[in-house]
Design a protein around this motif. Structure first.
Motif, mmCIF file in Angstrom:
data_model
loop_
_atom_site.group_PDB
_atom_site.id
_atom_site.type_symbol
_atom_site.label_atom_id
_atom_site.label_comp_id
_atom_site.label_asym_id
_atom_site.label_seq_id
_atom_site.Cartn_x
_atom_site.Cartn_y
_atom_site.Cartn_z
ATOM 1 N N LEU A 63 59.884 -10.508 40.484
ATOM 2 C CA LEU A 63 61.283 -10.298 41.090
ATOM 3 C C LEU A 63 61.429 -9.024 42.266
ATOM 4 O O LEU A 63 61.896 -9.281 43.300
ATOM 5 N N GLU A 64 60.486 -8.085 41.946
ATOM 6 C CA GLU A 64 60.337 -6.798 42.693
ATOM 7 C C GLU A 64 58.889 -6.286 42.677
ATOM 8 O O GLU A 64 58.287 -6.188 41.529
ATOM 9 N N VAL A 65 58.326 -5.494 43.637
ATOM 10 C CA VAL A 65 57.235 -5.093 43.662
ATOM 11 C C VAL A 65 57.383 -3.543 44.070
ATOM 12 O O VAL A 65 58.044 -3.199 45.042
ATOM 13 N N ILE A 66 56.745 -2.667 43.441
ATOM 14 C CA ILE A 66 56.982 -1.337 43.595
ATOM 15 C C ILE A 66 55.666 -0.714 43.866
ATOM 16 O O ILE A 66 54.879 -0.544 42.739
ATOM 17 N N HIS A 67 55.044 -0.439 44.970
ATOM 18 C CA HIS A 67 53.795 0.315 45.414
ATOM 19 C C HIS A 67 54.103 1.678 45.884
ATOM 20 O O HIS A 67 54.642 1.635 47.049
ATOM 21 N N SER A 68 53.341 2.623 45.486
ATOM 22 C CA SER A 68 53.209 3.869 46.104
ATOM 23 C C SER A 68 52.169 4.721 45.745
ATOM 24 O O SER A 68 51.352 4.153 44.982
ATOM 25 N N LYS A 69 51.801 5.675 46.614
ATOM 26 C CA LYS A 69 50.502 6.364 46.533
ATOM 27 C C LYS A 69 51.320 8.015 46.454
ATOM 28 O O LYS A 69 52.037 8.298 47.391
ATOM 29 N N VAL A 70 50.725 8.571 45.703
ATOM 30 C CA VAL A 70 51.132 10.071 45.267
ATOM 31 C C VAL A 70 49.841 10.997 45.531
ATOM 32 O O VAL A 70 49.098 10.751 44.926
ATOM 33 N N GLU A 71 49.989 12.046 46.439
ATOM 34 C CA GLU A 71 49.120 12.926 46.531
ATOM 35 C C GLU A 71 49.616 14.286 46.278
ATOM 36 O O GLU A 71 50.869 14.666 46.860
#
Length: 652
Positions: free
Chosen positions: A282-290
């Motif tokens: 239903l939903e995609v959550i994509h993130s990169k944290v530095e």
């Protein structure tokens, strides 16, 4: 120093103890050995790639980095080769002898104590994960050559306290590990642990090392019978052998790419591959944290909750990777239980792993990642609710109960979660409303958010307690799920507006109800004080009080709970959860404008001790119970009294 004579060396005293720990205590699944050896091979290639940036001669003209698996059923060996950095004679003693060299009590304690220091340094040493090979092999042979060395090195051990080491010829740089498998690990009777079976190997590489950045290839001999001109196999003809090479891993982790480079279809396909789903998320959550902690997260909200989602022990569905290497499935401590419907992965080079790479140490970094994931999920849901209401309502249908459970289990995020709640209401028709939307429609002077609990919309709308609120056009939230009242009780209020059950205590219509109506109720209560007392005495032990109602319009009676008591609906829920009875303080309210009230007055005035008066009291109480979905204590007696009353009416 390069040696030409074969040496036999003894491990230190603690090594047998350490090997036993590696094989029986740290690793819970023997198949882990393949992940460890492939990870070591990948590390070795990483090392030479880095070193070659300043010294191209190390590559010796070979830049085609790869890891090769070679299962050989004839010799019952599995070979894992790489063209990475390789090791010198002294480095083999240093690395493969790390356990022997460091085989002290302190080192053993460090292995056992998963919370001691950073285990990344230990994992980086070749000799640690390497020893997992002895879980499946009766003998392990290592042939390695460092770039620029004239000779290679051969190391061999059966894990019995000694190992041999000698110089040998090896043309190419890198390391080859030959595992002579035990019978149980190359038996076709146990296909899941037959590590010579190419389908088993392919499955394990896909599971643990699919996103290693170098190709993992499997080389195997394929035998085929010749065929005639019509394509039929010639049975008596000798077989021909060909070598087939197959790449087993996809190499490029999708989550390492920029989001604008990834299509919706690619996200969906990865989700299906990782979690064996048949439908799109239903939903995609994509993130990169530095920053202090570096990590990439790729999360999915499934379109449908599993059929047993609310009846099972919670699992988060979060997979953990470290530098693209699969570490663990269903890690439970990263996000809270109420978000356990979320599937996905987190990949971080900063994870503090224990010696087996199977369990993560509890660390401040890990807790920070978990908090950020929770924040990211809630932010995504807030955005969905605001920008894609229809999509959010689809989500709510599947997972709303989980969010409501978070309201009473997660105090820190309660204010965020209250904004995500949806309820049917008396003015929303077949639509759902947020609490904020309810508040925006409140009457001038209305200080409370009214709600009613019941098994379904129809039963709530028929409650006698709804009558006055309907007449005045006051909206009522419908709590139709078992967890709803727990959530509302946990909230207590919303931005200064307290929640008020229509079946609990006084309706608190100050500012809405007219003063004349309140005065009339008080007057009737005073005039009928002795009657109300007599009814209360007749129902002694069944109700805490009997009052004149200010909320009934057409119904003769209703049952409400005391202001500081649990509600009647909560009583029913708790009694189902725990057989220990939880009783609400029950108050019987009478409609002074109903014909039955006039009948009660007449019978009381005629003879308050008469059976007729007692029967009317019992019948009104039973009726009030039925309206609340409760069964009278003595259903047979209740039915008999109704029959008598009906017969008496027919005689008139």
């Amino acid at each position: 120093m390069t040696e030409t004579i074969k040496e036999t060396r003894e491990f230190q005293t603690e090594t047998k103890q350490l090997l036993d720990l590696m094989i029986h205590s740290i690793y819970t699944s023997r198949e882990i050995f393949l992940r460890e050896l492939i990870s070591n091979a990948s590390d070795a290639i990483d090392k030479i790639r880095f070193e070659s940036l300043t010294d191209q001669s190390l590559l010796e003209g070979n830049t085609n980095f790869e890891i090769i698996l070679l299962p050989d059923e004839a010799s019952k060996t599995l070979t894992i080769s790489d063209n990475g950095m390789g090791m010198t004679y002294d480095e083999v003693i240093e690395n493969l002898g790390t356990i022997a060299k460091s085989g002290t009590k302190a080192f053993l304690e460090k292995l056992k104590d998963t919370g001691a220091g950073s285990a990344n340094d230990l994992i980086g040493q070749f000799g640690v994960g390497f020893y997992s090979a002895f879980m499946v092999a009766k003998k392990v042979t290592v042939i390695t050559r460092a770039p620029g060395q004239a000779k290679g090195v051969r190391w061999e051990s059966s894990g019995d306290g000694t190992y041999t080491i000698e110089a040998c010829n090896k043309e190419s740089r890198g390391t080859t590990i030959i595992l002579s498998l035990t019978e149980e690990h190359c038996s076709s009777e146990q296909p899941a642990e037959n590590f010579l079976d190419r389908y088993t190997l392919q499955k394990l590489v896909k599971k643990y090392s699919d996103y290693i950045r170098y190709p993992i290839k499997m080389s195997f001999i394929k035998e085929e019978k010749p065929r005639d001109a019509e394509g039929q196999v010639i049975e008596n003809a000798p077989s021909t052998q060909t070598t087939e090479v197959r790449t087993l891993n996809s190499m490029t982790p999708l989550w390492t790419k920029n989001k604008n480079e990834i299509t919706k279809e690619e996200y969906h396909q990865l989700y299906k591959n990782l979690f064996h789903s048949w439908d799109d998320p239903l939903e995609v959550i994509h993130s990169k944290v530095e920053g202090v902690v570096e990590y990439t997260t790729l999360l999915f909200i499934p379109s449908h909750a599993p059929f047993d989602f609310y009846n099972r022990e919670s699992t988060t569905g979060i997979q953990l990777y470290s530098r693209n290497v699969f570490i663990m499935d269903n890690y439970k401590d990263l996000i809270p239980d109420y978000l356990s419907f979320v599937r996905g992965l987190v990949d971080s080079p900063d994870f503090s792993l224990n010696i087996s790479r199977e369990l993560l140490q509890h660390s401040s970094q890990l807790k920070k990642v978990g908090k950020n994931l929770e924040k990211s999920i809630l932010k995504s849901l807030e955005s969905m609710l605001t920008k894609e209401r229809s999509k959010y309502e689809t989500f709510w249908k599947e997972y709303g109960r989980a969010i409501k459970s978070g309201v009473y289990s997660d105090f820190q995020n309660r204010e965020k979660l209250q904004e995500l709640l949806l309820f049917p209401s008396s003015q929303a028709n077949d639509q759902l409303t947020t609490i904020a939307e309810y508040v925006s429609r409140m009457h001038e002077g209305q200080n409370y958010i009214y709600y009613a609990a019941g098994k379904d919309r129809s039963s709530v709308e028929r409650l006698p307690q709804m009558e006055l609120l309907k007449e005045k056009g006051i909206e009522v939230l419908y709590l139709l799920d078992r967890v709803d009242e727990f959530a509302i009780d946990a909230l207590h209020e919303y931005k200064g507006k307290r929640f008020q059950s229509i079946s609990k205590g006084d309706l608190k219509l100050d500012g809405i109800n007219d003063a004349d109506a309140d005065q009339e109720t008080d007057k009737l209560a005073k005039e009928n004080e002795s009657l109300l007392k007599a009814i209360k005495e007749q129902l002694d032990g069944k109700v805490a009080d009997v009052k004149i109602s200010n909320r009934l319009k057409s119904s003769p009676v209703c049952l409400v709970s005391g202001e500081n008591s649990i509600s009647l609906s909560m009583e029913q829920i708790l009694s189902e959860i725990d057989k220990t009875p939880y009783k609400a303080q029950r108050i019987l309210e009478l409609n002074p404008h109903h014909k039955i009230f006039t009948v009660l007055q007449k019978h009381y005035q005629k003879d308050p001790s008469s059976e007729a008066f007692k029967d009317y009291c019992e019948l009104l109480h039973g009726q009030a119970l039925l309206l609340e979905g409760l069964i009278p204590e003595d259903p047979v007696n209740f039915a008999e009294k109704i029959a008598v009353l009906m017969a008496h009416s027919s005689d008139k």
